[in-house]
Structures are given as structure tokens and as C-alpha cells.
Scaffold this motif. Structure first.
Motif, PDB file in Angstrom:
ATOM      1  N   VAL A 157     -72.267 -81.465  77.524  1.00 43.57           N
ATOM      2  CA  VAL A 157     -72.046 -80.161  78.146  1.00 43.57           C
ATOM      3  C   VAL A 157     -71.555 -79.153  77.131  1.00 43.57           C
ATOM      4  CG1 VAL A 157     -70.625 -78.937  79.836  1.00 43.57           C
ATOM      5  CG2 VAL A 157     -71.682 -81.111  80.443  1.00 43.57           C
ATOM      6  N   ASN A 158     -70.698 -79.593  76.241  1.00 41.54           N
ATOM      7  CA  ASN A 158     -70.188 -78.676  75.234  1.00 41.54           C
ATOM      8  C   ASN A 158     -71.236 -78.325  74.159  1.00 41.54           C
ATOM      9  OD1 ASN A 158     -67.646 -78.568  76.430  1.00 41.54           O
ATOM     10  ND2 ASN A 158     -66.938 -80.407  75.344  1.00 41.54           N
ATOM     11  N   LEU A 159     -72.170 -79.239  73.956  1.00 44.15           N
ATOM     12  CA  LEU A 159     -73.156 -79.018  72.901  1.00 44.15           C
ATOM     13  C   LEU A 159     -74.409 -78.282  73.374  1.00 44.15           C
ATOM     14  CD1 LEU A 159     -73.079 -82.384  70.902  1.00 44.15           C
ATOM     15  CD2 LEU A 159     -72.119 -80.180  70.235  1.00 44.15           C
ATOM     16  N   ILE A 160     -74.630 -78.220  74.706  1.00 43.23           N
ATOM     17  CA  ILE A 160     -75.867 -77.598  75.213  1.00 43.23           C
ATOM     18  C   ILE A 160     -76.066 -76.178  74.692  1.00 43.23           C
ATOM     19  CG2 ILE A 160     -76.870 -76.620  77.316  1.00 43.23           C
ATOM     20  CD1 ILE A 160     -76.268 -79.234  78.720  1.00 43.23           C
ATOM     21  N   PRO A 161     -75.078 -75.290  74.775  1.00 40.84           N
ATOM     22  CA  PRO A 161     -75.298 -73.930  74.247  1.00 40.84           C
ATOM     23  C   PRO A 161     -75.692 -73.913  72.771  1.00 40.84           C
ATOM     24  CG  PRO A 161     -73.318 -74.021  75.578  1.00 40.84           C
ATOM     25  CD  PRO A 161     -73.732 -75.427  75.356  1.00 40.84           C
ATOM     26  N   PHE A 162     -75.015 -74.781  71.983  1.00 40.84           N
ATOM     27  CA  PHE A 162     -75.341 -74.803  70.566  1.00 40.84           C
ATOM     28  C   PHE A 162     -76.739 -75.374  70.307  1.00 40.84           C
ATOM     29  CE2 PHE A 162     -70.717 -75.109  70.953  1.00 40.84           C
ATOM     30  CZ  PHE A 162     -70.332 -74.033  70.182  1.00 40.84           C
ATOM     31  N   LEU A 163     -77.147 -76.344  71.128  1.00 41.66           N
ATOM     32  CA  LEU A 163     -78.493 -76.902  70.984  1.00 41.66           C
ATOM     33  C   LEU A 163     -79.559 -75.855  71.289  1.00 41.66           C
ATOM     34  CD1 LEU A 163     -78.057 -80.458  72.570  1.00 41.66           C
ATOM     35  CD2 LEU A 163     -78.395 -79.902  70.158  1.00 41.66           C
ATOM     36  N   ILE A 164     -79.316 -75.081  72.347  1.00 42.34           N
ATOM     37  CA  ILE A 164     -80.288 -74.053  72.719  1.00 42.34           C
ATOM     38  C   ILE A 164     -80.404 -72.994  71.628  1.00 42.34           C
ATOM     39  CG2 ILE A 164     -80.785 -72.225  74.371  1.00 42.34           C
ATOM     40  CD1 ILE A 164     -79.569 -73.982  76.546  1.00 42.34           C
ATOM     41  N   ILE A 165     -79.261 -72.598  71.094  1.00 42.31           N
ATOM     42  CA  ILE A 165     -79.280 -71.599  70.021  1.00 42.31           C
ATOM     43  C   ILE A 165     -80.000 -72.160  68.790  1.00 42.31           C
ATOM     44  CG2 ILE A 165     -77.828 -70.284  68.435  1.00 42.31           C
ATOM     45  CD1 ILE A 165     -75.737 -70.152  70.687  1.00 42.31           C
ATOM     46  N   GLY A 166     -79.726 -73.433  68.480  1.00 42.51           N
ATOM     47  CA  GLY A 166     -80.386 -74.036  67.322  1.00 42.51           C
ATOM     48  C   GLY A 166     -81.902 -74.136  67.494  1.00 42.51           C
ATOM     49  N   VAL A 167     -82.347 -74.527  68.693  1.00 44.04           N
ATOM     50  CA  VAL A 167     -83.797 -74.613  68.954  1.00 44.04           C
ATOM     51  C   VAL A 167     -84.446 -73.241  68.857  1.00 44.04           C
ATOM     52  CG1 VAL A 167     -85.511 -75.115  70.743  1.00 44.04           C
ATOM     53  CG2 VAL A 167     -83.635 -76.715  70.325  1.00 44.04           C
ATOM     54  N   PHE A 168     -83.744 -72.236  69.363  1.00 42.90           N
ATOM     55  CA  PHE A 168     -84.285 -70.874  69.327  1.00 42.90           C
ATOM     56  C   PHE A 168     -84.533 -70.425  67.881  1.00 42.90           C
ATOM     57  CE2 PHE A 168     -83.290 -66.356  68.757  1.00 42.90           C
ATOM     58  CZ  PHE A 168     -84.304 -65.794  69.497  1.00 42.90           C
ATOM     59  N   PHE A 169     -83.505 -70.597  67.044  1.00 43.27           N
ATOM     60  CA  PHE A 169     -83.657 -70.160  65.661  1.00 43.27           C
ATOM     61  C   PHE A 169     -84.699 -70.997  64.909  1.00 43.27           C
ATOM     62  CE2 PHE A 169     -79.482 -68.128  66.352  1.00 43.27           C
ATOM     63  CZ  PHE A 169     -79.778 -66.865  65.856  1.00 43.27           C
ATOM     64  N   TYR A 170     -84.802 -72.289  65.262  1.00 45.55           N
ATOM     65  CA  TYR A 170     -85.798 -73.138  64.607  1.00 45.55           C
ATOM     66  C   TYR A 170     -87.218 -72.662  64.928  1.00 45.55           C
ATOM     67  CZ  TYR A 170     -88.770 -77.168  63.762  1.00 45.55           C
ATOM     68  OH  TYR A 170     -89.779 -77.978  63.349  1.00 45.55           O
ATOM     69  N   LEU A 171     -87.457 -72.373  66.209  1.00 46.86           N
ATOM     70  CA  LEU A 171     -88.786 -71.911  66.602  1.00 46.86           C
ATOM     71  C   LEU A 171     -89.096 -70.546  66.001  1.00 46.86           C
ATOM     72  CD1 LEU A 171     -88.831 -73.018  70.351  1.00 46.86           C
ATOM     73  CD2 LEU A 171     -90.018 -74.084  68.422  1.00 46.86           C
ATOM     74  N   MET A 172     -88.085 -69.678  65.965  1.00 44.70           N
ATOM     75  CA  MET A 172     -88.322 -68.354  65.402  1.00 44.70           C
ATOM     76  C   MET A 172     -88.658 -68.436  63.918  1.00 44.70           C
ATOM     77  SD  MET A 172     -88.227 -66.128  67.770  1.00 44.70           S
ATOM     78  CE  MET A 172     -88.082 -64.627  66.812  1.00 44.70           C
ATOM     79  N   PHE A 173     -87.875 -69.254  63.182  1.00 52.34           N
ATOM     80  CA  PHE A 173     -88.148 -69.368  61.751  1.00 52.34           C
ATOM     81  C   PHE A 173     -89.458 -70.094  61.474  1.00 52.34           C
ATOM     82  CE2 PHE A 173     -83.502 -68.615  61.203  1.00 52.34           C
ATOM     83  CZ  PHE A 173     -83.615 -67.539  60.334  1.00 52.34           C
ATOM     84  N   SER A 174     -89.777 -71.080  62.328  1.00 53.21           N
ATOM     85  CA  SER A 174     -91.052 -71.779  62.122  1.00 53.21           C
ATOM     86  C   SER A 174     -92.221 -70.856  62.404  1.00 53.21           C
ATOM     87  CB  SER A 174     -91.129 -73.010  63.027  1.00 53.21           C
ATOM     88  OG  SER A 174     -91.103 -72.629  64.405  1.00 53.21           O
ATOM     89  N   LYS A 175     -92.067 -69.971  63.399  1.00 55.55           N
ATOM     90  CA  LYS A 175     -93.135 -69.013  63.692  1.00 55.55           C
ATOM     91  C   LYS A 175     -93.297 -68.015  62.549  1.00 55.55           C
ATOM     92  CE  LYS A 175     -94.734 -65.850  67.274  1.00 55.55           C
ATOM     93  NZ  LYS A 175     -94.418 -65.213  68.568  1.00 55.55           N
ATOM     94  N   MET A 176     -92.169 -67.558  62.012  1.00 57.67           N
ATOM     95  CA  MET A 176     -92.232 -66.656  60.859  1.00 57.67           C
ATOM     96  C   MET A 176     -92.821 -67.364  59.647  1.00 57.67           C
ATOM     97  SD  MET A 176     -88.545 -64.805  61.280  1.00 57.67           S
ATOM     98  CE  MET A 176     -88.689 -63.995  59.703  1.00 57.67           C
ATOM     99  N   GLY A 177     -92.466 -68.616  59.504  1.00 55.43           N
ATOM    100  CA  GLY A 177     -92.989 -69.364  58.360  1.00 55.43           C
ATOM    101  C   GLY A 177     -94.466 -69.620  58.466  1.00 55.43           C
ATOM    102  N   GLY A 178     -95.035 -69.606  59.718  1.00 51.90           N
ATOM    103  CA  GLY A 178     -96.469 -69.816  59.883  1.00 51.90           C
ATOM    104  C   GLY A 178     -97.278 -68.733  59.237  1.00 51.90           C
ATOM    105  N   SER A 179     -96.702 -67.516  59.135  1.00 57.42           N
ATOM    106  CA  SER A 179     -97.424 -66.428  58.481  1.00 57.42           C
ATOM    107  C   SER A 179     -96.813 -66.077  57.132  1.00 57.42           C
ATOM    108  CB  SER A 179     -97.392 -65.169  59.379  1.00 57.42           C
ATOM    109  OG  SER A 179     -96.049 -64.810  59.643  1.00 57.42           O
TER     110      SER A 179
END
Length: 655
Positions: A116-138
Motif C-alpha cells: 500500500v505504501n509503495l503503490i504511489p511510487f510504483l505508479i510514478i515509476g511506471v509513468f516515467f519509464y513509459l514516458m522516457f521509453s517513448k521519447m527514446g523510441g524517437s
């Protein structure tokens, strides 16, 4: 996945808001240590409290009020699990009427609390990972794909030899490649090696790419296609890496065909040009040379390249073992043009009066692409005219549009300019009719097309591979027909012959400098290279002296002057025919081959010997005539009497 990426910003904002609410709700709860809790307990009034008893500790959560204050504060404390502490907690927490609850320590697992304590941090981490991976695709990931081959692969090519017309000899040259790709064993058993590379040379639009695809289609092998310009990039080494990657992928799909279009973009001579060569292009060419015939053997890969500039290619690329075979795809002859028209007419609705053989005769020098464009333009014109079929008139107009552009019927001539253009085009026509080796007149019009004020379609009487000196002289004489006609009739010249002069000057220079058709003898004075940008002979100058240059100029002038005198003589001898064709052009604006022949033979547009269908008169009711005032007929174009007067005036002036 892309759909979820669009919702990520919304999910991120909701998560942040929920986290803030969660932590703000815990903001009034004070985390105490054991000593602090004992000090507070002496003066506090506890209300609701919860004990969670574990093996070694007792977790206490609850709320309290301090003396003299109405505010309620939350607390959380961990107390060692001893019997004395448990009795003290029960007494203290219930002393002032507080309620005590004993909670099950197994109700909330440690892992659940941690999750429960880690869920917010996990969501934030996944968000930044997807954003950076999308940026890295181009961005950064593209850096690894930058050096990969851009070749397009077709596994099931539909083109066959039946779709390629007008190049039967060229098909024979590449049939061995098809047999090798289908059954290479019979070649290896004989000790034969199939050509590693086939270079297709020819003018644009002759079907080099189509023929290469037909080879892949007949052999039923993968077809890798790439342009020469796709290899060359700004960064040195990129093109060479792409060549390596292309051959690596082709080796996995062998047997296959690799087609490189416009190979002159990457295969030009190394070390040429002003200031040296291009490092990137030369490294790409070096890698291509190694891949085709170097230290490794690419079995099962056949390279087919196309270019219309074989003279600029590097000699190392053309040697045996690389491009072993050269296939020249020339412009089609009359039989080839008819076959090409039949291929492109498969899906066209042609009228019964359309003759593809006649159309092929009227289109000498047309490539396959030009012929396809003629049929397409004819179909467009038929749709524009709201016709159900493509007629010969549509195709006739399509030929004119492909060669000269659309007719400018809205452009109005003055009567003097119209007469000038008519005599100019009539001069070309008379030379074509009366000079034996001149081109045959197919159509004459004074309707402007493109930049030309008139248009004279003349085709060779028969197609030849070699031209005699008399044919070149007749060509120059025909080109001088318009200008000489203006001199003969009007006593002055116009600027309308500028294109004619350009063409005849080029022919005369080639006769002297290239073909040796002059008193200077069989010596070639033209630069055989003719490409300054390659850096060859840039500082050497011409390969003849200034005295020879003056002799060349004299010979060119002599040829043109002789043709000019011959042209004037023919027009003076056929002045009546010249006037008749000019008058007919002023009246009708366009004359066909048959109409011009009738004017020459019978002095009129129609053939008087052809039978004319006479329709029986219908019985009509005769009414009494009514006297009415008939208005005068408005003039249309140039009146015959006015034209006769103008011609008589010009004749008197000339005499």
C-alpha cells in the motif's frame, strides 16, 4: 499500448492527488516514542485506542485530548510487549472513560502494508519509464537503428514477364538468373557461376525497375529494393554500416534479389571532383565493393542495379566478379511500343476506332512510361468529355499533351501573327513532303501548346539504328523550313524559330565534331567525357587548337548555309503548295496527315475520288416564303477574300 499511453498523464495526476490526500490524512497523527508517550499519558485524556499485540511489541494507535484544550490529536507508538506494559496500557487508556480495542495482528500483513505504501511510487515509476521509453523510441534508440538498412522487402512479387513488354532481348539476358535462383545445383554441377551483379542501363522510363521486379517474380524469391541515395547520410560510416546490414539481412533470405535503383548516387568514381571526393559516399562504395566480391562470398544473392549514367560509375564496380553483365534497356521500337500499349490498355475501355498499331507509329522515341502516360491522359480526357469509351481523338490529344503540353485555345492571335505562324508551320510541312530523307508530316496545328506558338508533328519514315549524312542534312533542312518560309513570304524573320535553331545547331556540331561528316575528316573533336564535375580533364582544356576550333565553326556554318539554300529552293519551287497549306491552317487551325496529302495531290482537303454517300432527300412540306431582313453573316477567322488580298500584296512586295 498507444491508447494507454494517452491516458498516462491523467492517471499520473489522479495518483498524485490521492497520495496527497492519503498523506494529509496522516498528517495529524503524531508518531511518538515510548518516553514521549509516557509523558503525554500523565496529563492526557484518551478516547478511542487500538492495541495490536505482536510477539515482541505492542502497537498503539488512538486519539487524545490534553488538559484545558478541546482539540483532539492522533498518536501512534510502539511499546515493548511485557506483562507490566500491557497492564499499564489497559489502565491508562481506559482511565477517563476511553474505549480500548484489541486488534488481530494478522489482519494486516506486513507485505500488504508495504504494498500500500509503495503503490504511489510504483505508479510514478511506471509513468516515467513509459514516458522516457517513448521519447527514446524517437531519440536514443533511433541512434542504434540509424545504421540499419532501409531496404524494403517484398516476399511475394506479383510482377511477371508478361507485364513487361518491348524488351524481349533483355528478358533473354536475365533468364539464366531465374534458372539459377530456382535450381542452382545444375549450374554448380557444371562448374558455372551465375553473374553476381547485373547492371541495367537505359534512358529513364524504359522499364529497368519493372524488369528487375519481374525477375524476382518469375524466380519467386524475396526482392530487396533500395535507392542509392538511401545509403548516403551526413555522418561518415553510416552508409557502409547500412550496406553491411542489407547484405546480412539478404543472406538470411537467400536466394534473393537485391535491387539498387539509381546506383550512380553512391557508385560514382572515387577521388573525383573539385577538392577531392565525398568521404561518406566513398566509404559506402568501398563497403559495397567488398560485399559484392571481397573476402566473403554472398552465395544466393544477385545484385541488380539500374542507372542512366553508366559513364560516371567507378571502374572497380564494373569489373568482372561484381557487375558481370550489362543489360541495355533501350527505347522500344514500333513493335515494342505496340506491345507496351497492349499491356497498359488491359484495363482501359477503348473504342472500336482505336488502333494501337497506328498509335505506336505516331509515338517514335516514347518510353514505356510515356506510353502509359498517353493512355492515362486519354482516359482522363474521356472522363472529362463525359464519354463511355476512349476514342482515337482522345489519344491523339493525349499525345500532343504529353509532348508539348495542353493546348492554349484561349490565347488569341492577331491576324498578322496568325498568318505568320501558319506560314511558319506550312514551311516545315512542305519540306517534309518534298524532301526525300526528311521526316514525314503527321499533323500540323497553329494552336499554341506550351511555349510554342504552333506545333508540327513529324515522325521518321522508318526507324533506324544508324543515320546517314543525307538524313542529318534533311533534318537540318526541315528545321529551317519555318524560318525560311518567313523570309520568303514576309521578308523578315521572327523569334519563333529559336527552338529549331537550337536543334539544328546541335546536329551540325555533332556532324563535324563527333561523326566526322565534314572536310575535317574522321576525327572526333568533342570531349568524350563531358563531365566537368568529375574532375577529369578540368585543367587540360580542349583537345584541339584554336585554329581547329575556327575550322570547326566554318564547317558548321557551311553545313547550315547549304541546308538553308536548299530549303529556300524547295519552298520557292513549291510556293503554291506553301500558300495553300498556310491558307488551310488559317481557316481550320489543324491539319492531319491525310488532309495535307490531299492538299498536295488534289489542291483540296478532301479526296475527290472517294465516293460520297448521297442521302435521298426527304419530302418536306413547302410553305410560302416570308420576306424577312437577313442580317449580314459575321466574319469567322480570316475571310478568304482578305487572305487572298494579303497574299497578293505580299507577292507584289516580294517581286
Amino acid at each position: 499500448m498507444k491508447k494507454w499511453l494517452n491516458y498516462l498523464p491523467t492517471i499520473f495526476i489522479i495518483t498524485i492527488v490521492m497520495s496527497l490526500i492519503f498523506y494529509s490524512s496522516q498528517g495529524t497523527t503524531e508518531q511518538m516514542n515510548y518516553s514521549r508517550f509516557k509523558d503525554v499519558a500523565e496529563h492526557a485524556e484518551f478516547e478511542d485506542s487500538t492495541l495490536t499485540i505482536s510477539t515482541t511489541i505492542i502497537q498503539v494507535e488512538g486519539s487524545y485530548k490534553t488538559e484545558g484544550k478541546d482539540a483532539i490529536s492522533g498518536f501512534r507508538v510502539i511499546v515493548p510487549n511485557t506483562e507490566a506494559n500491557l497492564e499499564w496500557l489497559e489502565t491508562t487508556l481506559t482511565e477517563d472513560g476511553g474505549r480500548l480495542t484489541i486488534a488481530d495482528p494478522n489482519q494486516n500483513s506486513v507485505w500488504i502494508n508495504l504494498l500500500v505504501n509503495l503503490i504511489p511510487f510504483l505508479i510514478i515509476g511506471v509513468f516515467f519509464y513509459l514516458m522516457f521509453s517513448k521519447m527514446g523510441g524517437s531519440g536514443s534508440n533511433k541512434a542504434f537503428e540509424f545504421a540499419k538498412s532501409k531496404a524494403r522487402v517484398e516476399s511475394n512479387v506479383k510482377v511477371r514477364f508478361k507485364d513487361v513488354a518491348g524488351c524481349e532481348e533483355e528478358k533473354e539476358e536475365v533468364k539464366e538468373i531465374i534458372d539459377y535462383l530456382r535450381s542452382p545445383k545444375k549450374f554448380t554441377d557444371m562448374g558455372a557461376h551465375i553473374p553476381k551483379g547485373v547492371l541495367m542501363v537505359g534512358p529513364p522510363g524504359t522499364g529497368k525497375t519493372l524488369l528487375a521486379k519481374a525477375v524476382a517474380g518469375e524466380a519467386n524469391v524475396p526482392f530487396f529494393s533500395i535507392s542509392g541515395s538511401d545509403f548516403v547520410e551526413m555522418f561518415v560510416g553510416t552508409g557502409a554500416s547500412r550496406v553491411r546490414d542489407m547484405f546480412k539481412n539478404a543472406q538470411k533470405s537467400a536466394p534473393c534479389i537485391v535491387f539498387i535503383d539509381e546506383i550512380d548516387a553512391v557508385g560514382r568514381q572515387r577521388g573525383a571532383g573539385m577538392g577531392g571526393g565525398n568521404d561518406e559516399r566513398e566509404q559506402t562504395l568501398n563497403q559495397l565493393l567488398v560485399e559484392m566480391d571481397g573476402m566473403t562470398d554472398n552465395n544466393g544473392i544477385v545484385i541488380i542495379a539500374a542507372t542512366n549514367r553508366p559513364d560516371v560509375l567507378d571502374p572497380a564496380l564494373l569489373r568482372s566478379g561484381r557487375f558481370d553483365r550489362r543489360v541495355t534497356v533501350n527505347l522500344p521500337d514500333i513493335k515494342g511500343r505496340e506491345e507496351i500499349l497492349q499491356v497498359h490498355a488491359r484495363n482501359k475501355k477503348l473504342a472500336s476506332d482505336v488502333s494501337l498499331e497506328n498509335l505506336a507509329r505516331r509515338t517514335p522515341g516514347f518510353s514505356g512510361a510515356d506510353l502509359a502516360n498517353v493512355l492515362n491522359e486519354g482516359a482522363i480526357l474521356a472522363v472529362r468529355n463525359k464519354e463511355t469509351q476512349i476514342t482515337m481523338n482522345d489519344l491523339d490529344e493525349a499525345i500532343d499533351r504529353v509532348m508539348m503540353g495542353p493546348a492554349k485555345k484561349s490565347k488569341k492571335y492577331t491576324e498578322k501573327d496568325k498568318l505568320l505562324v501558319a506560314y511558319h508551320e506550312a514551311g516545315h510541312a512542305v519540306i517534309g513532303l518534298k524532301l526525300e530523307d526528311a521526316d514525314m508530316v503527321q499533323k500540323v496545328t497553329i494552336i499554341p501548346r506550351g511555349e510554342a506558338g504552333g506545333y508540327n508533328l513529324m515522325t521518321p519514315r522508318e526507324e533506324k539504328y544508324f543515320h546517314r549524312k543525307s538524313e542529318f542534312l534533311a533534318k537540318i533542312t526541315g528545321l529551317l523550313g519555318g524560318r525560311t518560309s518567313e523570309e520568303l513570304v514576309f521578308g523578315e524573320i521572327s523569334a519563333g524559330a529559336v527552338n529549331d535553331i537550337e536543334q539544328l545547331t546541335k546536329i551540325a556540331k555533332n556532324m563535324v565534331r563527333v561523326y566526322g561528316m565534314s572536310s575535317l575528316g574522321p576525327i572526333q573533336y568533342a570531349d568524350p567525357q563531358g563531365n566537368v564535375f568529375l574532375g577529369r580533364d578540368y585543367t587540360q582544356g580542349g583537345n584541339y587548337s584554336n585554329g581547329v576550333a575556327a575550322e570547326i565553326d566554318k564547317e558548321v556554318r557551311k553545313i547550315i548555309d547549304e541546308c538553308h539554300e536548299n530549303c529556300r529552293k524547295i519552298l520557292e519551287e513549291n510556293r503554291d503548295l506553301l500558300d495553300l497549306i498556310a491558307k488551310s491552317l488559317v481557316e481550320r487551325e489543324t491539319l492531319t496527315n491525310e488532309e495535307i496529302t490531299n492538299l498536295m495531290n488534289y489542291g483540296q482537303i478532301t479526296n475527290p475520288n472517294e465516293p460520297v454517300e448521297v442521302q435521298e432527300p426527304k419530302e418536306v412540306e413547302v410553305k410560302e416564303p416570308v420576306e424577312t431582313e437577313v442580317p449580314p453573316k459575321p466574319p469567322v477567322g480570316v475571310e478568304k477574300q482578305d487572305l487572298d488580298d494579303a497574299l497578293n500584296e505580299l507577292t507584289k512586295k516580294k517581286d
